[in-house]
Design a protein around this motif. Structure first.
Motif, PDB file in Angstrom:
ATOM      1  N   MET A 111       3.703 -26.886  25.041  1.00 29.38           N
ATOM      2  CA  MET A 111       4.278 -27.327  23.776  1.00 29.38           C
ATOM      3  C   MET A 111       4.970 -28.678  23.875  1.00 29.38           C
ATOM      4  O   MET A 111       5.080 -29.400  22.886  1.00 29.38           O
ATOM      5  CB  MET A 111       5.292 -26.287  23.284  1.00 29.38           C
ATOM      6  N   THR A 112       5.447 -29.035  25.062  1.00 21.44           N
ATOM      7  CA  THR A 112       6.285 -30.232  25.185  1.00 21.44           C
ATOM      8  C   THR A 112       5.722 -31.312  26.077  1.00 21.44           C
ATOM      9  O   THR A 112       6.212 -32.447  26.042  1.00 21.44           O
ATOM     10  CB  THR A 112       7.669 -29.849  25.731  1.00 21.44           C
ATOM     11  N   GLY A 113       4.725 -31.011  26.915  1.00 20.52           N
ATOM     12  CA  GLY A 113       4.266 -31.987  27.894  1.00 20.52           C
ATOM     13  C   GLY A 113       5.265 -32.203  29.008  1.00 20.52           C
ATOM     14  O   GLY A 113       5.166 -33.178  29.761  1.00 20.52           O
ATOM     15  N   MET A 159       4.894 -30.164  20.492  1.00 20.07           N
ATOM     16  CA  MET A 159       3.572 -30.572  20.036  1.00 20.07           C
ATOM     17  C   MET A 159       3.556 -30.689  18.514  1.00 20.07           C
ATOM     18  O   MET A 159       3.057 -31.683  17.953  1.00 20.07           O
ATOM     19  CB  MET A 159       2.541 -29.534  20.506  1.00 20.07           C
ATOM     20  N   ALA A 160       4.109 -29.700  17.818  1.00 16.44           N
ATOM     21  CA  ALA A 160       4.098 -29.717  16.353  1.00 16.44           C
ATOM     22  C   ALA A 160       4.937 -30.862  15.804  1.00 16.44           C
ATOM     23  O   ALA A 160       4.557 -31.498  14.807  1.00 16.44           O
ATOM     24  CB  ALA A 160       4.600 -28.385  15.815  1.00 16.44           C
ATOM     25  N   GLU A 161       6.078 -31.134  16.423  1.00 16.33           N
ATOM     26  CA  GLU A 161       6.910 -32.247  15.961  1.00 16.33           C
ATOM     27  C   GLU A 161       6.188 -33.576  16.133  1.00 16.33           C
ATOM     28  O   GLU A 161       6.228 -34.444  15.249  1.00 16.33           O
ATOM     29  CB  GLU A 161       8.241 -32.236  16.714  1.00 16.33           C
ATOM     30  N   ARG A 162       5.527 -33.737  17.251  1.00 19.46           N
ATOM     31  CA  ARG A 162       4.829 -35.002  17.501  1.00 19.46           C
ATOM     32  C   ARG A 162       3.652 -35.186  16.542  1.00 19.46           C
ATOM     33  O   ARG A 162       3.458 -36.269  15.976  1.00 19.46           O
ATOM     34  CB  ARG A 162       4.356 -35.049  18.960  1.00 19.46           C
ATOM     35  N   PHE A 163       2.862 -34.147  16.345  1.00 17.39           N
ATOM     36  CA  PHE A 163       1.734 -34.266  15.431  1.00 17.39           C
ATOM     37  C   PHE A 163       2.211 -34.376  13.981  1.00 17.39           C
ATOM     38  O   PHE A 163       1.635 -35.134  13.189  1.00 17.39           O
ATOM     39  CB  PHE A 163       0.780 -33.089  15.610  1.00 17.39           C
ATOM     40  N   SER A 164       3.257 -33.641  13.613  1.00 21.76           N
ATOM     41  CA  SER A 164       3.786 -33.750  12.249  1.00 21.76           C
ATOM     42  C   SER A 164       4.330 -35.146  11.984  1.00 21.76           C
ATOM     43  O   SER A 164       4.124 -35.715  10.895  1.00 21.76           O
ATOM     44  CB  SER A 164       4.884 -32.700  12.029  1.00 21.76           C
ATOM     45  N   ASP A 165       5.022 -35.718  12.966  1.00 19.85           N
ATOM     46  CA  ASP A 165       5.544 -37.083  12.806  1.00 19.85           C
ATOM     47  C   ASP A 165       4.415 -38.077  12.590  1.00 19.85           C
ATOM     48  O   ASP A 165       4.621 -39.133  11.973  1.00 19.85           O
ATOM     49  CB  ASP A 165       6.358 -37.486  14.042  1.00 19.85           C
ATOM     50  N   ALA A 166       3.228 -37.750  13.091  1.00 24.89           N
ATOM     51  CA  ALA A 166       2.075 -38.647  12.928  1.00 24.89           C
ATOM     52  C   ALA A 166       1.288 -38.354  11.653  1.00 24.89           C
ATOM     53  O   ALA A 166       0.230 -38.954  11.437  1.00 24.89           O
ATOM     54  CB  ALA A 166       1.154 -38.523  14.143  1.00 24.89           C
ATOM     55  N   GLY A 167       1.786 -37.415  10.827  1.00 26.41           N
ATOM     56  CA  GLY A 167       1.140 -37.144   9.555  1.00 26.41           C
ATOM     57  C   GLY A 167       0.249 -35.932   9.519  1.00 26.41           C
ATOM     58  O   GLY A 167      -0.389 -35.653   8.500  1.00 26.41           O
ATOM     59  N   TYR A 168       0.178 -35.174  10.607  1.00 22.72           N
ATOM     60  CA  TYR A 168      -0.611 -33.951  10.630  1.00 22.72           C
ATOM     61  C   TYR A 168       0.123 -32.824   9.912  1.00 22.72           C
ATOM     62  O   TYR A 168       1.352 -32.827   9.811  1.00 22.72           O
ATOM     63  CB  TYR A 168      -0.875 -33.513  12.075  1.00 22.72           C
ATOM     64  N   CYS A 169      -0.625 -31.834   9.446  1.00 22.14           N
ATOM     65  CA  CYS A 169      -0.066 -30.578   8.949  1.00 22.14           C
ATOM     66  C   CYS A 169      -0.170 -29.559  10.081  1.00 22.14           C
ATOM     67  O   CYS A 169      -1.261 -29.355  10.630  1.00 22.14           O
ATOM     68  CB  CYS A 169      -0.830 -30.092   7.732  1.00 22.14           C
ATOM     69  N   ALA A 170       0.949 -28.945  10.432  1.00 20.83           N
ATOM     70  CA  ALA A 170       0.988 -28.104  11.626  1.00 20.83           C
ATOM     71  C   ALA A 170       1.220 -26.641  11.257  1.00 20.83           C
ATOM     72  O   ALA A 170       2.078 -26.318  10.433  1.00 20.83           O
ATOM     73  CB  ALA A 170       2.086 -28.583  12.576  1.00 20.83           C
ATOM     74  N   ARG A 228      10.784 -26.176  14.580  1.00 11.08           N
ATOM     75  CA  ARG A 228      10.244 -27.032  15.636  1.00 11.08           C
ATOM     76  C   ARG A 228       8.934 -27.693  15.229  1.00 11.08           C
ATOM     77  O   ARG A 228       8.085 -27.981  16.065  1.00 11.08           O
ATOM     78  CB  ARG A 228      10.078 -26.258  16.941  1.00 11.08           C
ATOM     79  N   GLY A 229       8.766 -27.954  13.917  1.00 11.01           N
ATOM     80  CA  GLY A 229       7.682 -28.825  13.486  1.00 11.01           C
ATOM     81  C   GLY A 229       6.545 -28.174  12.728  1.00 11.01           C
ATOM     82  O   GLY A 229       5.666 -28.880  12.228  1.00 11.01           O
TER      83      GLY A 229
END
Length: 778
Positions: free
Chosen positions: A121-123, A155-166, A193-194
């Protein structure tokens, strides 16, 4: 004050279209500075909108053509369980996924579910993310909080910040156990958490037929009982999320994490699925393990000269079992195979849906398991929770064979089958040998990955999956969130197109409960035992020529052992591994009970929702008193239920009597007393004379002891279903009634008092002896 006839009112000025300086001249004052401007507002505010400049908030927009991402996580599924990794369990849909992309042969995890999920989830390495083990409790040290670090961007926060729907569906298990309750704190729940939408459960496992702790977002829900099966439900919910996304936000890519509970204990499957595998495992684990290795060689998953290591300690030869034992053991694996097959059916439905929606070609699908096959069942058991309470005898097991895998069982397979799951590696989940950390990883992205059905031998770890997915999606690995820790993993994207691409990393440390390992280049050291205990030392393996740890070279190459030992210490110091947890598995699992302290009084006014097990009173292994004040004595129904029939305590009224039962199927301790029609106050009491097992139970009605029982076999453990007052939904706590068996009287108040004194060393030793004891033979 009289109005100046030469000036327009504010309303009149606006109506006349007078704006700007003309409006001021007409008597409108300039707009004062507003707080919004100081808070980052980039427009201009005048008295009216027609004279102002708006600052329309802009959402992040992914680049055109950005791929969708679907991550499917399996639980306790070993390296060899899937058909495309050499297993005989039919997994045609997972095999179809592998045929459309890549299978990795050197993917490594952490050895347990929470730690692996934290890394994925976090890398971050698991200790860096705050979860060096599981989420039962906060140990008081940074690497072992049992709660995802707040500065570990998900992972969800990073993808959501980039405009993805999580979206998240299924198991979560990265928040501290006792934060899963109606009051939270919810800081590490999926919605915080995103994830825009989530449908999930927190703990390490769930009942597949009647889960008690299922959440939609932040609200607990109760699924229908008839016909319910968790794997199907999670697949259905994932499909619903995908269809809703396509209908409502089809202009945006999605991230979905689908975390199946299977095949984690309890091994439960639909009756018709179990029937498919009847007789399939009668040949036993020795034959099946060898056959899996042969298929792995034919597939190129392992070298043609690879040999099986000797049988793991405690695994008997199949031909030494009597016919009755073989039939029971085969049943466990039939259920396990049925669970995998049902997951595969769900994967097929999702693949079909993505194709129908037009999303399959540009969706990156990663499918993995979180650790190796589990040894928790030891010799196999129809009730895993009974293992610390005397176990289940062979005769009792034989009586239950047809129920194993159904809703009235909580089974787990044996070490022999776990060894098959982990073919061709040694040992199991919890271990840092490869049987615990070598797992399947499939990656498919038809639009971009040209390979079809190819293998990749690059060494990569769970920590590398997030940076790989970010890289594939064109999202920077650096997070703009304040204080976010830098990602510690590395992208393996170059391996998508190049089978000879370099490994994303040349080193990786492992630590799990004092067991350690270090990979550096081709060399791997792994500890013989737990850190600091007598007999611990390093084993050394050359993974280039011995990929499954069969030839220990430590005595021949002490120079390499020393170099890797220094490397492990350096990595451990860098990633919050110290202090190493040197407690026993039982001490870690029951840390909250043994440590004592915390809440020891509950005052409840019904009706209330279920209190999840991690947040409910700790009753087993402690003195307690549950006092109910009644406005109506009622004639039947559950007064309280703590846990369920697999492990728990319950009080109920039935046929003119009140029952106080402790159950750990098939173990039962029960006392009962007449139930008067005018009861005002009733108390259910446990007083221990020698913790955790020896003591006295009593029922006290309106101040009079109505029944009492002394026992030296009282129960220990954590019930899996929490506390319910006035009813018993989900799995019943006693077979003497049918759930929910709601109380037909009226409970005014419940007072619960527990003894929260810490366990001393002798009491912990007594509990440990019970846990280590073999199952009863009588």
């Amino acid at each position: 004050m009289e109005r100046d006839p030469n000036k327009l009112s504010r309303r009149e000025a606006i109506a006349a279209g007078i704006t700007g300086s003309a409006a001021v001249g007409a008597g409108l004052a300039a707009a004062p500075a507003q707080a919004g401007e100081a808070a980052g507002f980039k427009g201009r505010i005048a008295p009216v909108m027609s004279a102002s400049t708006p600052d329309i908030r802009q959402e992040a927009v992914p680049a055109a053509g950005s791929p969708n991402v679907l991550l499917v996580i399996l639980d306790d599924v070993g390296f060899a369980d899937l058909g495309c990794y050499g297993g005989e369990i039919p997994t045609p849909n997972i095999d179809r996924l592998a045929a459309s992309g890549l299978r990795y042969t050197n993917f490594r995890t952490t050895g347990v579910c929470s730690a692996t999920r934290a890394s994925v989830m976090t890398g971050l390495n698991p200790h860096s993310a705050g979860i060096g083990w599981l989420t039962f409790s906060d140990s008081g040290y940074p690497g072992y909080r049992g709660d995802l670090a707040e500065n570990a961007a998900t992972m969800a926060e990073r993808f959501s910040d980039a405009g993805y729907c999580a979206y998240h569906v299924g198991k979560w298990h990265v928040n501290l156990a006792d934060t899963t309750n109606a009051a939270g704190p919810t800081r590490n729940w999926p919605s915080q958490r995103g994830y825009a939408r989530s449908y999930w459960f927190q703990g390490h496992s769930t009942d597949y037929f009647a889960p008690a702790q299922l959440y939609a977002g932040n609200e607990r829900i109760t699924p229908p009982v008839d016909g319910y099966y968790a794997t199907d439900d999670f697949t259905d919910r994932a499909l619903a999320f995908l269809r809703d996304h396509r209908a409502q936000r089809g202009d945006r890519p999605f991230l979905m994490t689908l975390a199946h509970p299977g095949a984690h204990s309890p091994l439960q499957a639909r009756r018709e699925d179990i029937a498919r595998f009847k007789g399939a495992y009668d040949a036993g684990w020795d034959v099946l393990r060898a056959a899996r290795l042969d298929r792995q060689k034919a597939m190129g998953l392992v070298p043609a000269n690879a040999a099986l290591p000797p049988a793991n300690p405690g695994v008997p030869r199949w031909d030494t079992l009597d016919p009755a034992q073989r039939r029971v053991q085969a049943r466990y694996m039939e259920v396990y195979a049925a669970m995998i097959a049902r997951i595969d059916e769900g994967v097929g439905r999702i693949l079909d849906a993505l194709e129908a929606l037009g999303d399959r070609d540009n969706t990156i699908i990663a499918l993995m398991s979180d650790n190796g096959g589990s040894p928790d069942g030891r010799g196999g058991t129809p009730n895993l929770l009974a293992m610390v309470n005397g176990g289940v005898t062979p005769a009792e097991t034989a009586e239950r064979i047809d129920a194993i895998g159904g809703p009235d069982s909580y089974p787990m397979y044996s070490l022999g089958w776990a060894s098959v799951s982990n073919t061709p590696f040694r040992l199991y989940k919890h271990d840092t040998h490869l049987g615990g950390v070598a797992d399947p990883l499939i990656l498919s992205w038809p639009r971009t990955i040209p390979a079809r059905g190819e293998l990749r031998g690059q060494f990569l770890h769970a920590v590398d999956l997030l940076p790989t997915l970010l890289d594939a999606a064109g999202i920077p690995a650096r997070s703009d969130r304040p204080g976010a820790k830098p990602i510690e993993g590395r992208s393996a994207r170059s391996s998508f197109a190049d089978r000879d691409a370099p490994d994303p990393r040349d080193r990786q440390y492992f630590e799990m409960g004092g067991l350690r390992a270090m990979r550096l280049g081709r060399w791997r050291i792994v500890s013989k035992g737990r850190f600091g205990l007598p007999g611990d030392a390093w084993e050394l393996y050359d993974t280039a020529t011995d990929p499954n740890e069969t030839r220990d070279l430590a005595a021949e190459r002490p120079d390499i052992v020393e170099r890797l030992d220094r490397a492990w210490t350096k990595e451990a110091q860098a990633h919050q591994v110290f202090p190493i947890d040197d407690r026993s598995l039982l001490e870690r699992s029951f840390a909250e009970l043994f440590r004592g302290g915390g809440k020891d009084r509950w005052s409840i006014i019904p009706p209330i929702d279920l209190i999840p097990e991690e947040s409910s009173p700790k009753l087993l292994g402690r003195d307690f008193e549950i006092e109910l004040t009644l406005a109506d004595a009622g004639r039947q129904g559950v007064l309280f239920a703590h846990g369920n029939q697999f492990l728990g305590a319950v009080a109920f009224v039935r046929e003119g009597r009140v029952w106080f039962e402790f159950r750990c199927d098939p173990h039962l301790i029960a006392l009962d007393a007449p139930w008067p029609s005018t009861v005002r106050n009733v108390r259910f009491v446990q007083r221990l004379s020698a913790r955790p097992r020896v003591g006295r139970l009593s029922i006290v009605i309106d101040g009079r002891e109505a029944a009492a029982l002394d026992s030296d076999r009282l129960l220990l453990g954590t019930p899996m279903q929490g506390l319910q007052i006035g009813r018993n939904e989900s799995v019943r706590a006693s077979p003497r009634y049918a759930a929910p068996f709601a109380f037909d009287g009226r409970i005014e108040r419940v007072e619960i008092r527990t003894d929260n004194k810490p366990y001393d060393a002798g009491e912990i030793a007594a509990a440990s002896r019970a846990y280590a004891a073999p199952a009863r033979k009588d």
